[in-house]
Scaffold this active site. Structure first.
Site, short mmCIF file in Angstrom:
data_model
loop_
_atom_site.label_atom_id
_atom_site.label_comp_id
_atom_site.label_asym_id
_atom_site.label_seq_id
_atom_site.Cartn_x
_atom_site.Cartn_y
_atom_site.Cartn_z
N TRP A 355 0.83 -1.20 0.00
CA TRP A 355 0.00 0.00 0.00
C TRP A 355 0.87 1.26 0.00
CZ3 TRP A 355 -1.22 3.41 4.38
CH2 TRP A 355 -2.26 4.31 4.10
N HIS A 356 1.97 1.23 0.74
CA HIS A 356 2.87 2.38 0.80
C HIS A 356 3.66 2.56 -0.49
CE1 HIS A 356 2.13 2.22 5.17
NE2 HIS A 356 2.51 3.49 5.17
#
Length: 462
Positions: A355-356
């Site tokens: 996600w990052h």
């Protein structure tokens, strides 16, 4: 003073200054939402204000990017409800990963730049949770967990409700992530927001002022500390000349400094959600009840800095995203009747890393986080295995767990900050990989020295 001079005076780029001004503007924009008269008006205002702030911050293309996951989520709910959650999850994350790779967002953030990818990250979580909750609305309530029962959607939200939820007053800039059901009840004045039965409307002003003052303190500390602890130091020859303790203390201060930037961002977003009223989460149980604003809270600063155990970190850092990961990844990987284990923890941390962004530093940080939490649990189990009569020894283990958390957290955080494989390994290797070795040793020792909780033996019936 023009934008360039203002940006130079605080040491940021013009793009970052423009984002910060729009981000702070979410507070008055959210306040204005309180006086929008009708439910439809609130949805229109929430969507329009969010889209306009996005345009001012990132340009017109940002709203086109946001439309992609929003369209994926809504189309999957409309076309194939039985699998809309999993479809939105993989396609939404796929598009987000593509944007991370194309824009190299981590490098931009590291070098002081900004783009719409950060807002897209928050938006992706919101559309996934909405689709999953709509999927849960088909299922029998008996087999659902408490969070699923609370957030499930029986009816599909209208398009304007969906757009208002996704872009609400710029809340997609940095969160917090909240549920569609809560958003609908807030706009409709239902649930805890219902004031029809002689319920008073909570005043948000005291909590908002507190969050704004907290944001100001955090930004001041960050601007004071960041010139003294640059991330470039990890690859400079002078760093390699230092001794172990000085290197390790620098890693601690670099992580400590970086956290104040996030504390500032989350304090502003907290103020924005509180003043809109959406952050309200109920009343305390005191004799004179006070309003709670937990839905807006994304960080507990003292909870992070003074955490007694690594297990506590997800509960006090990026709180709403941690809650999202628990409800939509961790718990859903656990089969009914079975307990969660290291696999669920590692899978959840991997999703968080992806996600990052697809940077080695992120991947290493979140694998490190899984090891850190598993090692902390070992210390905690040993602590619980000691008889309550041996209070001194128990307290020593509590202190050891605290030191362990401080050591491994700040060691691991270097990867999150520098991102590149070379810089991460250089920083980790400079302290002999101590933050990796200790958790692994603890996990292995747990098999050699298993801990059984100390419990008083039940008396036999005579």
């Amino acid at each position: 003073m023009d934008m360039s001079s203002m940006a130079a005076s605080i040491g940021v780029s013009v793009a970052v200054l423009r984002f910060l001004l729009c981000f702070v503007a979410t507070i008055p924009v959210s306040f204005a939402c309180r006086i929008v008269p009708s439910r439809l008006g609130k949805h229109l205002y929430a969507a329009a204000s969010g889209a306009f702030l996005s345009y001012l911050s990132f340009g017109f293309s940002s709203n086109l990017h946001f439309l992609v996951p929003m369209t994926i989520g809504y189309a999957s709910m409309a076309i194939y409800r039985p699998k809309c959650g999993i479809i939105t999850f993989f396609l939404g994350f796929g598009y987000l990963i593509g944007c991370h790779v194309f824009y190299m967002s981590g490098d931009a953030w590291k070098e002081g730049g900004i783009d719409s990818t950060g807002a897209l990250m928050v938006l992706t979580l919101k559309v996934i949770s909405c689709a999953m909750n709509y999927n849960d609305g088909m299922l029998k309530e008996e087999g659902l967990r408490e969070a699923q029962k609370k957030n499930r959607l029986i009816q599909m939200p209208s398009l304007i409700e969906y757009f208002g939820y996704c872009l609400c007053c710029g809340s997609h800039f940095a969160g917090p992530v909240y549920e569609m059901k809560d958003y609908l009840e807030w706009t409709e004045g239902k649930g805890i927001w219902d004031t029809s039965e002689k319920r008073k409307r909570p005043s948000p002003y005291g909590a908002t002022i507190r969050a704004i003052l907290q944001a100001a303190i955090c930004m001041a500390l960050y601007l004071y500390l960041v010139p003294q602890y640059p991330l470039t130091r990890f690859t400079e020859p002078v760093y390699q000349e230092w001794g172990f303790l000085r290197k390790f203390s620098y890693q601690y201060m670099a992580g400590f400094t970086a956290r104040w930037k996030y504390y500032f961002i989350w304090s502003i977003s907290e103020a924005s959600i509180i003043i809109s009223g959406l952050g309200f989460s109920g009343w305390t149980d005191d004799a004179s009840p006070k309003p709670k604003w937990d839905r807006a809270k994304n960080v507990d600063i003292l909870g992070v800095e003074l955490a007694k155990s690594a297990v506590q970190i997800p509960l006090v850092w990026n709180i709403q995203v941690s809650t999202w990961l628990r409800h939509y990844v961790y718990e859903r990987l656990v089969q009914n009747g079975k307990k969660a284990g290291f696999f669920q923890l590692l899978a959840t941390q991997t999703v968080s890393a992806v996600w990052h962004g697809l940077y080695p530093g992120y991947m290493m940080f979140f694998v490190q986080s899984a090891l850190m939490i598993a090692g902390s649990r070992v210390i905690y189990r040993w602590q619980q295995a000691i008889s309550p009569k041996m209070a001194m020894l128990r307290n020593i283990l509590v202190f050891i767990n605290f030191l362990y958390t401080v050591l491994v957290l700040n060691y691991s955080a270097v990867g999150f900050m520098v991102l590149s494989l070379h810089e991460t390994l250089t920083a980790y290797g400079s302290v002999y990989y101590i933050g990796t070795i200790i958790p692994v040793v603890l996990i292995l020792l747990s098999y050699v020295v298993p801990a059984k909780p100390s419990r008083p033996k039940p008396r036999k019936e005579e």
